[in-house]
Design an enzyme around this catalytic site. Sequence first.
Site, short mmCIF file in Angstrom:
data_model
loop_
_atom_site.label_atom_id
_atom_site.label_comp_id
_atom_site.label_asym_id
_atom_site.label_seq_id
_atom_site.Cartn_x
_atom_site.Cartn_y
_atom_site.Cartn_z
N CYS A 86 -24.45 -53.16 80.93
CA CYS A 86 -23.34 -52.21 81.00
C CYS A 86 -22.56 -52.23 79.69
CB CYS A 86 -22.45 -52.47 82.21
SG CYS A 86 -22.33 -54.18 82.68
N TYR A 108 -32.65 -53.66 92.30
CA TYR A 108 -31.81 -54.68 91.66
C TYR A 108 -31.39 -55.74 92.68
CZ TYR A 108 -27.82 -56.60 89.02
OH TYR A 108 -26.95 -57.42 88.35
N HIS A 125 -28.24 -61.60 89.96
CA HIS A 125 -26.89 -61.89 89.47
C HIS A 125 -25.82 -62.10 90.54
CE1 HIS A 125 -28.36 -59.72 85.66
NE2 HIS A 125 -28.21 -60.99 85.36
N ASP A 148 -26.32 -66.25 83.16
CA ASP A 148 -27.36 -65.45 82.50
C ASP A 148 -26.93 -65.10 81.07
OD1 ASP A 148 -29.69 -63.92 82.28
OD2 ASP A 148 -28.67 -62.11 83.00
C1 LIG Z 1 -22.52 -56.53 77.97
C2 LIG Z 1 -23.52 -56.91 79.01
C3 LIG Z 1 -23.62 -56.16 80.17
C4 LIG Z 1 -24.56 -56.48 81.15
N1 LIG Z 1 -24.71 -55.67 82.23
C5 LIG Z 1 -25.76 -55.87 83.09
C6 LIG Z 1 -26.06 -54.91 84.10
O1 LIG Z 1 -25.42 -53.87 84.23
N2 LIG Z 1 -27.11 -55.18 84.91
C7 LIG Z 1 -27.88 -56.29 84.78
O2 LIG Z 1 -28.85 -56.48 85.52
N3 LIG Z 1 -27.62 -57.19 83.80
C8 LIG Z 1 -26.60 -57.01 82.95
N4 LIG Z 1 -26.37 -57.89 81.93
C9 LIG Z 1 -27.22 -59.08 81.81
C10 LIG Z 1 -28.35 -58.80 80.82
O3 LIG Z 1 -29.23 -57.84 81.30
C11 LIG Z 1 -29.17 -60.06 80.47
O4 LIG Z 1 -29.88 -60.45 81.61
C12 LIG Z 1 -28.35 -61.20 79.95
O5 LIG Z 1 -27.37 -60.78 79.04
C13 LIG Z 1 -29.24 -62.23 79.24
O6 LIG Z 1 -29.96 -61.59 78.23
P1 LIG Z 1 -29.59 -61.72 76.67
O7 LIG Z 1 -29.48 -63.18 76.41
O8 LIG Z 1 -30.71 -61.06 75.97
O9 LIG Z 1 -28.27 -61.05 76.49
C14 LIG Z 1 -25.41 -57.60 80.97
C15 LIG Z 1 -25.29 -58.35 79.80
C16 LIG Z 1 -24.37 -58.01 78.83
C17 LIG Z 1 -24.30 -58.85 77.59
#
Ligand SMILES: Cc1cc2nc3c(=O)[nH]c(=O)nc-3n(C[C@H](O)[C@H](O)[C@H](O)COP(=O)(O)O)c2cc1C
Length: 704
Positions: A41, A182, A185, A277
Amino acid sequence: MPAKSTPPSHPERPSRYDVLFQPVRIGPVTAKNRFYQVPHCNGLGYRDPSALATMRGIKAEGGWAVVCTEQVEIHYSSEITPFIELRLWDDRDIPTLARMADAIHEHGSLAGIELAYNGMNGPNLYSREVPMGPAHLPVATFSHEPVQARRMDRRDIDNVRRWHLAAVRRAKAAGFDLIYVYAAHGLGFLHHFLSRRFNDRTDEYGGSLENRIRLMRELTEDAKAAVGATCAIPIRISLDELQGEAGLTHPEVEDMIGLMADVPDLWDVTLAGWENDSRTSRFAEEGHEEAFSRGVKRLTTRPVVGVGRYTSVDRMVSLIREGVLDLIGAARPSIADPFLPLKVEQGRIDDIRECIGCNICVAGDFTQSPIRCTQNPTMAEEWRKGWHPERVRPKGSDRGVLIVGAGPAGLEAALVLGKRGYDVTLAEAAKELGGRVAGEARLPGLAAWIRVRDYRRGQIDKLANVRVYLDNRLSADEILELQHPVVVLATGSYWRRDGVGRVHTKPMRVNADADVLSPTDVMAGRLPRGRRVVVWDDDHYYMGGVIAELLAEKGYETHYLTPASEASTWTRATLEQHFIQTRMLRKGVRIQTFRALQSIERDHVMATCVFTGTANDIPADSVVLVTARWPQEELASELRARQPEWSDAGIQSVSVIGDAYAPATIAHATYAGRRFAEELDGHPVTGDELPFRREITNLLPVDR
Ligand SMILES: Cc1cc2nc3c(=O)[nH]c(=O)nc-3n(C[C@H](O)[C@H](O)[C@H](O)COP(=O)(O)O)c2cc1C
Ligand code: SF4
């Protein structure tokens, strides 16, 4: 299943990276490479649909084979106001989503949509519907809304299945290639059904694993039956809630995956909750989820995507070679560098702008404002300001630019002006580049922040038209002598030592013999006198907590005082608060909340309760004040006073940017540098008109 063919290698790309550019079959669709932007998001959502579509389109342009939406609300009975996400409540939402899918397709990427029925996660503040979940429980949101969800009965379950299916059909109509179920989380009703923490049901949707996954299976099968011939149906699931036996455990989730092994077209695996996460670099290394995702591929023949703030290309290759993942999932690395895949493809590894793991991007969501990124100041400005993470417009004149100060604002300005073709001189008083970042990256847990400097230094080194002078503190006389038409002062700020901040807007009473330090002193290597130190945090972001941690590590008896209800309270917005306070306590920091520091004596401080004013003395040999900062504006004041001399010196403008203008976050500083560089010789910004585009709600006729 991964397709076999490997495309021809780019001449500049090491052949070991070729594996990342193999196409991967995901059910009926094929990803052109293994780079996968997982859902994230962004604080734009339904309010800023064109800005959002453009941002996703740029990710596709940057080479991500799959570009996903954020979680998309599928029904009005499950909305998460005040968070601003996309909505797919009825057919009228299709054009917004189609605009995004089109922008992604334009660059040959697949568009993914994450359909979310938030259930107990949504208090429904906007729609005022009663939230539903597997059990009668208070809503599980980030704020403690005084609202309960009610237990879904059979009819509710049938209703949500129907609504989900309608959303699947709408998603297909909007042009999406991957339509998510989905279940991750702890943010949606499926996760709540999976987890014993929330699911106490005794019917066919509770109890055994088979029962708890029933709804996830049904939604997946419904979606596949409806659109499975043309769209892939992935499941996003969390491999562990890290709550021990109380929550979802890793072995349990592996069993769930085993039970549905090949039902979805892809498994997208994460940790729960969101704070586990999207851990910041202060609390987790790159690849921190690998221990969990390592076993998933043996449970399914479907491709697996996993995450872990991956920016190291060799690590990505070994994840594929070792059979841990089929696709490299990325949220933050794709925000910090939307062009990461293309740079790898072209062998331009040094050009990758690596995420620093600060979670300012997450704060956009928590503050319902457009996403910001410390490393990528163009984030969310692509549509409204026309900024692009890689392209800049050519210079608008031949004016030479002198930038004084090589912190995050000065470096970003120098880089972008240099790329625009200006002749740039960058003068830095210190012996190293980086300004505040150089100091802060030496504090516990913040080492990755040095990437803000290192990326820019590496890029500036490639520009012959940018000259950098270190150990060069310029005076006003020297600036006038240098005769650059455009002068930019990015001289940063320093922390105050008089207690002025939020609680005290006037200097605090301080005994002349007291030992008082600021974070600037501590970063410069000065240590508090004696063994007992009080850290007064009236800033509320990371600095107070980090300084307390540092001093406790050095063996000080450390008292941390804050007028807030918890340590580093603003870091709730970066998902860090819980980790910070836990670490501080484990390191022996004594945390006192709701305390306002009133005065500092030679061997103690006087603090008061913020509610009753009751005072107590705390013995202290020294105090570190983490309150407000002073902009370093002396040079600017002197140059302004000497404005009559400018024309003889060939100076046309003197501007102050970043912390020297008004101290804020590093993300504000890189943004300020970028903004100056983008706007130079452009349309003048007078404040009389909006300096960005905005989307206005289309008014419906008024019913009379
Ligand atoms: C700004 C932001 C918004 C996120 N929004 C969502 C979301 O809407 N749905 C979701 O499944 N995960 C969301 N995540 C989690 C990410 O999809 C991801 O699983 C998590 O950040 C770990 O990955 P990364 O280390 O590559 O950031 C969000 C992460 C970030 C940083
Ligand atoms: S804001 Fe920080 S964590 Fe988020 S993408 Fe940018 S650099 Fe990474």
